[in-house]
Design an enzyme around this catalytic site. Structure first.
Site, mmCIF file in Angstrom:
data_model
loop_
_atom_site.group_PDB
_atom_site.id
_atom_site.type_symbol
_atom_site.label_atom_id
_atom_site.label_comp_id
_atom_site.label_asym_id
_atom_site.label_seq_id
_atom_site.Cartn_x
_atom_site.Cartn_y
_atom_site.Cartn_z
ATOM 1 C CB THR A 185 -0.802 0.140 1.341
ATOM 2 O OG1 THR A 185 -0.130 0.124 2.456
ATOM 3 C CG2 THR A 185 -1.833 -1.108 1.263
ATOM 4 C CD GLU A 330 -4.984 -1.727 2.007
ATOM 5 O OE1 GLU A 330 -5.428 -1.338 0.867
ATOM 6 O OE2 GLU A 330 -4.580 -1.168 2.925
ATOM 7 C CE LYS A 439 -13.040 14.194 12.685
ATOM 8 N NZ LYS A 439 -11.650 13.497 12.426
ATOM 9 C CD1 TRP A 444 -16.610 14.973 11.327
ATOM 10 C CD2 TRP A 444 -17.053 13.082 10.181
ATOM 11 N NE1 TRP A 444 -16.284 13.934 12.051
ATOM 12 C CE2 TRP A 444 -16.395 12.761 11.358
ATOM 13 C CE3 TRP A 444 -17.246 12.082 9.184
ATOM 14 C CZ2 TRP A 444 -16.172 11.617 11.746
ATOM 15 C CZ3 TRP A 444 -16.967 10.807 9.600
ATOM 16 C CH2 TRP A 444 -16.440 10.452 10.662
HETATM 17 P P1 ADP Z 1 -3.520 3.184 -4.138
HETATM 18 O O1 ADP Z 1 -2.313 2.354 -4.544
HETATM 19 O O2 ADP Z 1 -4.589 3.654 -5.250
HETATM 20 O O3 ADP Z 1 -2.658 4.614 -3.734
HETATM 21 P P2 ADP Z 1 -4.452 2.580 -1.937
HETATM 22 O O4 ADP Z 1 -5.112 1.341 -1.589
HETATM 23 O O5 ADP Z 1 -3.437 3.328 -1.218
HETATM 24 O O6 ADP Z 1 -4.030 2.626 -3.354
HETATM 25 O O7 ADP Z 1 -5.716 3.863 -2.279
HETATM 26 C C1 ADP Z 1 -7.090 3.540 -1.880
HETATM 27 C C2 ADP Z 1 -7.890 4.755 -1.586
HETATM 28 O O8 ADP Z 1 -7.825 5.638 -2.762
HETATM 29 C C3 ADP Z 1 -9.171 4.532 -1.130
HETATM 30 O O9 ADP Z 1 -9.313 3.793 0.337
HETATM 31 C C4 ADP Z 1 -9.703 5.794 -1.449
HETATM 32 O O10 ADP Z 1 -9.595 6.718 -0.447
HETATM 33 C C5 ADP Z 1 -9.244 6.228 -2.399
HETATM 34 N N1 ADP Z 1 -9.858 6.156 -3.776
HETATM 35 C C6 ADP Z 1 -9.894 5.110 -4.664
HETATM 36 N N2 ADP Z 1 -10.851 5.290 -5.697
HETATM 37 C C7 ADP Z 1 -11.480 6.247 -5.274
HETATM 38 C C8 ADP Z 1 -12.539 7.318 -5.884
HETATM 39 N N3 ADP Z 1 -12.993 6.494 -7.185
HETATM 40 N N4 ADP Z 1 -13.077 8.383 -5.147
HETATM 41 C C9 ADP Z 1 -12.455 8.511 -4.008
HETATM 42 N N5 ADP Z 1 -11.434 8.015 -3.506
HETATM 43 C C10 ADP Z 1 -10.930 6.960 -4.001
#
Ligand code: ADP
Length: 546
Positions: A185, A330, A439, A444
């Site tokens: 990640t 994940e 916040k 929020w």
């Molecule tokens: P990456 O490798 O894409 O960074 P992560 O697993 O770190 O993968 O990122 C996942 C996160 O990206 C999600 O939990 C969310 O916050 C954000 N995300 C993914 N797709 C979207 C979307 N379509 N709109 C908003 N946020 C998104």
């Protein structure tokens, strides 16, 4: 009583076997790192993947060993991908956009024994190689003619290396629950954590992802995955495209607007996928040169929120349907996709966009819920925000080497770290990352909503919103803007544009214009860096409140 069906194990190499048997001649076209376009097909990819597997075994790679790749999307990377898992080993796609320290951490933590790399990253690896003691050999994804002088240990040109075996080989037998791949990640907080995909989770995720209401892939499609293999299995496309016989157009290292357009046009691509930043570059190029996209049918946009203005442009101006999707490393990674259910398909233009702006509904194999901080489930009314939690066949149950401890709640759900609403029809809308929501006075505010509205302004190229400490309200939103090239916008003009589009108390307390906004290695706005940059920033309203 037990079912009496055969035990046909769900192992990933069956995907490339099927592609070679049923769609052997379907093209895989790549922009090579060396420059020229290279054409091959699924039958050839399989043949050469068998050589990769055979060659890895000859080098002593055993089932479960990790083999790293640091590479763009090309046919060689795809061969390496199937060859590695066909040797019973675990492909570990490393994101080259990470900082050197993160790369060192990830490669060592993953325990990679071999690193297969593009020419692009040879200088980068040379700089850090002495900190990567476990790597026994570097395979450079090129031929002998292009192999540079290098200090990398046991470096060999890929073509020479696979040329040493005949490909007369059987995939190494593995259990469907064995590890097939690994991806870390991004680790915007703390160290990156390894997600370990199994053969079974990859196969089931790809089946689910290819379904008509998700990616809807078929052998009639020509797919351009701009999203890299190192970005969570290229959103399943490395599996789901061959599984369904869709041709693949691989963009190599060039992801700018002109290069992507060239491939879309020349190869009559029907489906493409990438993060919004890539599409900003493409759309700017189209506008600048007055171009059209006559072949493209669908664009998959995810990784971060797809701005409404981007959807409108693709759909109204270029007649390309947007599928907004959400997921995470994940989750293999797709969790939801935003196709229009019959209940909303005949809505008017703007109401349909309202639905598409949401991140979509969960695909089969994924369950979701929203909860409060005490794990109490919240209603699906489209209004109530909560922590978004997921469960499914391709969702992580823990991280590699147990990092981060137990990551599931008592019902087996994984907390995504996102805050979302879910409406009566099941459409989920991300309102923020839990750590990015602002916040204000105990309520929020969604930074993403404000950003989306700001980028709707015709002169705004990119927008980011962060919370700034405020003496009265705890936090208030600060809007950071990159104007489009050669455009000047004033704060008053922008705030006027936003008026009425969001609740009054969500309006940013200040607007700042900058030349650059930092991004993560996967193209998301790096809010942690922005918060650091503006840590001492004082809002005009803060002074007034004191
Ligand atoms: P990456 O490798 O894409 O960074 P992560 O697993 O770190 O993968 O990122 C996942 C996160 O990206 C999600 O939990 C969310 O916050 C954000 N995300 C993914 N797709 C979207 C979307 N379509 N709109 C908003 N946020 C998104």
């Amino acid at each position: 009583m037990k079912g009496l069906m055969q035990d046909w194990s769900l192992v990933c190499h069956r995907i490339i076997d099927h592609a070679a048997i049923q769609y052997g001649k379907r093209k895989v076209v790549s922009r090579s790192i060396e420059g020229p376009i290279v054409e091959t097909n699924y039958a050839e990819i399989r043949k050469r993947a068998l050589k990769v597997a055979q060659r890895l075994v000859k080098d002593g790679i055993k089932p479960g060993d990790r083999v790293g790749t640091l590479a763009w999307n090309t046919w060689r990377h795809l061969e390496a991908w199937y060859g590695i898992l066909g040797a019973g080993a675990v492909y570990h796609t490393v994101n080259p956009r990470l900082f050197p320290d993160q790369l060192i951490y990830i490669i060592n933590h993953g325990g990679d024994r071999v690193m297969m790399t593009d020419l692009t990253f040879v200088p980068l690896l040379e700089k850090i190689a002495d900190k990567l003691p476990a790597i026994e050999r570097y395979v450079i994804l090129t031929d002998r003619a292009h192999l540079p002088q290098t200090t990398l240990k046991n470096a060999v040109a890929y073509e020479d290396w696979i040329g040493e075996v005949d490909g007369n080989f059987k995939w190494v037998a593995v259990d469907e629950n064995d590890a097939a791949g690994m991806c870390y990640t991004s680790g915007t907080t703390g160290n990156p954590k390894g997600v370990v995909y199994s053969h079974r989770s990859n196969v089931l995720h790809s089946l689910a992802a290819a379904m008509p209401d998700v990616l809807g892939l078929s052998s009639h499609d020509i797919v351009l995955p701009v999203v890299p293999l190192f970005h969570a299995n290229s959103w399943s496309l490395a599996f789901s495209a061959p599984m369904n016989g869709a041709a693949l157009i691989m963009p190599g290292a060039k992801l700018d607007g002109a290069s992507v357009y060239e491939l879309l046009d020349k190869y009559q691509v029907t489906v493409t996928a990438a993060v919004p930043t890539v599409w900003l570059m493409l759309l700017a190029h189209l506008e600048q040169h007055n171009l059209k996209l006559p072949h493209l049918e669908r664009v998959l946009i995810g990784g971060s929120a797809c701005p409404r203005a981007m959807m409108e442009k693709f759909q109204d101006k270029y007649d390309v349907r947007v599928t907004h999707a959400w997921g995470m490393t994940e989750m293999s990674p797709i969790g939801t996709a935003g196709q229009l259910k019959p209940e909303v398909a005949s809505l008017g233009h703007d109401a349909k966009l309202d639905v598409q702006e949401k991140q979509g509904y969960s695909l089969f194999t994924v369950e979701m819920k929203i909860t409060d901080d005490n794990n109490k489930e919240l209603p699906w009314d489209g209004k109530t925000f909560g922590r978004l939690k997921v469960k499914g066949v391709a969702v992580a149950s823990s991280y590699f080497k147990g990092e981060g401890g137990n990551i599931l709640d008592k019902d087996g759900f994984f907390d995504t770290g996102d805050v979302a609403t879910i409406d009566e029809l099941g459409y989920m809308k991300i309102t923020d990352r839990a750590k990015d929501v602002i916040k204000s006075g105990g309520e929020w505010i969604s930074s993403i909503d404000i950003e989306n509205i700001a980028v709707g302004h015709p002169d705004v190229a990119e927008a980011a919103v962060i919370g700034i400490v405020h003496p009265k309200w705890d936090e208030r939103p600060l809007l950071i803007i990159i104007p489009k090239k050669d455009k000047k916008i004033s704060k008053a003009d922008l705030l006027k544009f936003m008026e009425g589009k969001i609740a009054k108390w969500w309006m940013p307390d200040d607007v700042i214009f900058v030349d650059e906004i930092p991004h993560t290695a996967t193209g998301k706005i790096l809010k942690t860096a922005l918060r650091e940059q503006f840590r001492d920033y004082r809002l005009p309203t803060a002074t007034a409140a004191e």
